[in-house]
Every structure is written in C-alpha cells, then in structure tokens.
Design a protein around this motif. Structure first.
Motif, PDB file in Angstrom:
ATOM      1  N   ASN A  47       0.827  -1.205   0.000  1.00 38.49           N
ATOM      2  CA  ASN A  47       0.000   0.000   0.000  1.00 38.49           C
ATOM      3  C   ASN A  47       0.862   1.257   0.000  1.00 38.49           C
ATOM      4  O   ASN A  47       0.678   2.158  -0.840  1.00 38.49           O
ATOM      5  N   GLU A  48       1.799   1.333   0.929  1.00 40.35           N
ATOM      6  CA  GLU A  48       2.595   2.552   1.070  1.00 40.35           C
ATOM      7  C   GLU A  48       3.550   2.754  -0.100  1.00 40.35           C
ATOM      8  O   GLU A  48       3.765   3.881  -0.553  1.00 40.35           O
ATOM      9  N   LEU A  49       4.134   1.684  -0.607  1.00 39.41           N
ATOM     10  CA  LEU A  49       5.067   1.824  -1.715  1.00 39.41           C
ATOM     11  C   LEU A  49       4.358   2.197  -3.003  1.00 39.41           C
ATOM     12  O   LEU A  49       4.918   2.913  -3.844  1.00 39.41           O
ATOM     13  N   ASP A  50       3.111   1.740  -3.182  1.00 38.99           N
ATOM     14  CA  ASP A  50       2.356   2.189  -4.348  1.00 38.99           C
ATOM     15  C   ASP A  50       2.151   3.701  -4.292  1.00 38.99           C
ATOM     16  O   ASP A  50       2.352   4.396  -5.294  1.00 38.99           O
ATOM     17  N   LEU A 103       9.133   5.984   6.000  1.00 38.13           N
ATOM     18  CA  LEU A 103       8.731   4.681   5.470  1.00 38.13           C
ATOM     19  C   LEU A 103       9.937   3.758   5.325  1.00 38.13           C
ATOM     20  O   LEU A 103       9.863   2.573   5.666  1.00 38.13           O
ATOM     21  N   LEU A 104      11.046   4.299   4.833  1.00 36.71           N
ATOM     22  CA  LEU A 104      12.248   3.486   4.701  1.00 36.71           C
ATOM     23  C   LEU A 104      12.716   2.998   6.072  1.00 36.71           C
ATOM     24  O   LEU A 104      13.128   1.839   6.224  1.00 36.71           O
ATOM     25  N   GLY A 105      12.616   3.861   7.067  1.00 33.93           N
ATOM     26  CA  GLY A 105      12.983   3.455   8.416  1.00 33.93           C
ATOM     27  C   GLY A 105      12.092   2.342   8.939  1.00 33.93           C
ATOM     28  O   GLY A 105      12.568   1.364   9.535  1.00 33.93           O
ATOM     29  N   LEU A 106      10.782   2.475   8.697  1.00 36.85           N
ATOM     30  CA  LEU A 106       9.843   1.450   9.148  1.00 36.85           C
ATOM     31  C   LEU A 106      10.107   0.119   8.461  1.00 36.85           C
ATOM     32  O   LEU A 106      10.185  -0.930   9.117  1.00 36.85           O
TER      33      LEU A 106
END
Length: 205
Positions: A162-165, A181-184
């Motif tokens: 979802n987030e990467l889209d 997001l990259l950290g998560l």
C-alpha cells in the motif's frame, strides 16, 4: 474460488461485488444506501485518491502483491484492503457487519487479512510488529491481539504494498514520508519478502 477482479468491482460497485456464483456481496447494504435518508457511499471508481482513483490504487496494490509472488488470498486482500477503512483512510466502503459477505466472496483468509489491515492502530502497532511478541491494537474494538509470525508477515507485506504504491505514484508523498517509510520497512526487514524489500529500496532509495 476465482479471484475477484477489478472489472467486477467497477461494474457491481462496493459492496455489491460478485462471487464465483454471481451472487452480490452485501446487496442489502447497497439497497439501503440507495434509499432516502441513506446517502450513497462513494465507490472505488469515483473516489479520488493519490494517483487517480481508489479503484486504480486497489488494482495497483493487487498487481504489486502479485509481482512479489503473493498467494491468492494476499492478492485478494490487497484488492479489498480499504473496504473497512483504515487508520489512514477513514472512508468505509463496507460495514463491519458484512464481514461474512466479504469472506464468502474472497475467502476467509483474505477477508481476515483485510480486517487485520483495516483494524490496525498504526501508532500503537507498527513499531513493535517485528518483535517476537509483537502486538496489534484493534482500533475497532480496543483489544490487543498477538498475531502469529505468518500474520505479522502478511500485515507487513500488505502495508508495504500500500505505502510503496503511494510513494511510487506521488513525489510529494516520497518527499514527506519517504524517510520514515524506509525506516519502518528497514525495521520490518525480517517480516518482508525479498521482493518487497527490493521494491522498497528501489522506490525509497
């Protein structure tokens, strides 16, 4: 059971989507919302969303999960992940009272994953999800549950899709949220498939 297609979602609209037998899901809800005093809900083909419409986003998430080798239930959950609303997307396309109808349409495993994703209180859950005793706070019921490793992997994979889209489609989202997001997802690396992690690095750097 065959997969629910985006075409069916468009033609029948949510929550009246077709099952393999052709029966509508939650037709009673569709009829109720069409009556006076019950304003019609927005449907995926018409609701605006980053990158176009909600339907386009749902289709892209399903396709991304398929490209990562996701099992049929995972792909179906990707197509339906916003049906109950989410912690970051409050619109509900389907009432929780119709969970059984969605399960009949896409299968119990896919529906359970769609519910898990929708019910996740992100602030209370995401940081500890990769821990062996990772807990999930259900924002609908207030209950704290401990998903098994398989379910935690499913939730991480669906969240990543979802987030990467959204990050791939929107430079603004990448700029504002890319680092977090990259950290998560780095923290979740043990839960993510190799394909999901590779896509994460490709989109977020």
């Amino acid at each position: 059971m065959r997969a629910i297609t985006a075409c069916e979602l468009t033609e029948r609209t949510v929550p009246a989507i077709e099952t393999a037998s052709g029966s509508p899901v939650a037709a009673s809800t569709a009829e109720r919302t069409a009556q006076p005093g019950h304003p019609a809900r927005p449907t995926p083909p018409h609701f605006e969303h980053p990158g176009g419409t909600l339907l386009a986003h749902l289709e892209r998430v399903e396709a991304l999960l398929a490209s990562w080798g996701g099992r049929p239930a995972m792909r179906a959950a990707g197509l339906c992940h916003a049906f109950y609303g989410t912690d970051g997307f409050p619109l509900q396309l389907l009432d929780l009272e119709h969970r059984a109808d969605l399960a009949e349409a896409i299968g119990a495993d896919a529906e359970a994953l769609a519910y898990l994703y929708a019910s996740c209180d992100r602030k209370a859950t995401h940081r500890g999800l990769a821990e062996d005793d990772g807990m999930l706070l259900d924002r609908f019921t207030g209950a704290r549950v401990q998903p098994n490793l398989g379910r935690r992997r499913d939730l991480a994979e669906l969240t990543a899709a979802n987030e990467l889209d959204l990050a791939a489609i929107s430079p603004k989202i990448r700029t504002e949220y890319g680092a977090s997001l990259l950290g998560l997802f780095t923290w979740w690396r043990p839960l993510l498939s190799a394909s999901a992690w590779a896509h994460c690095r490709n989109v977020l750097g």
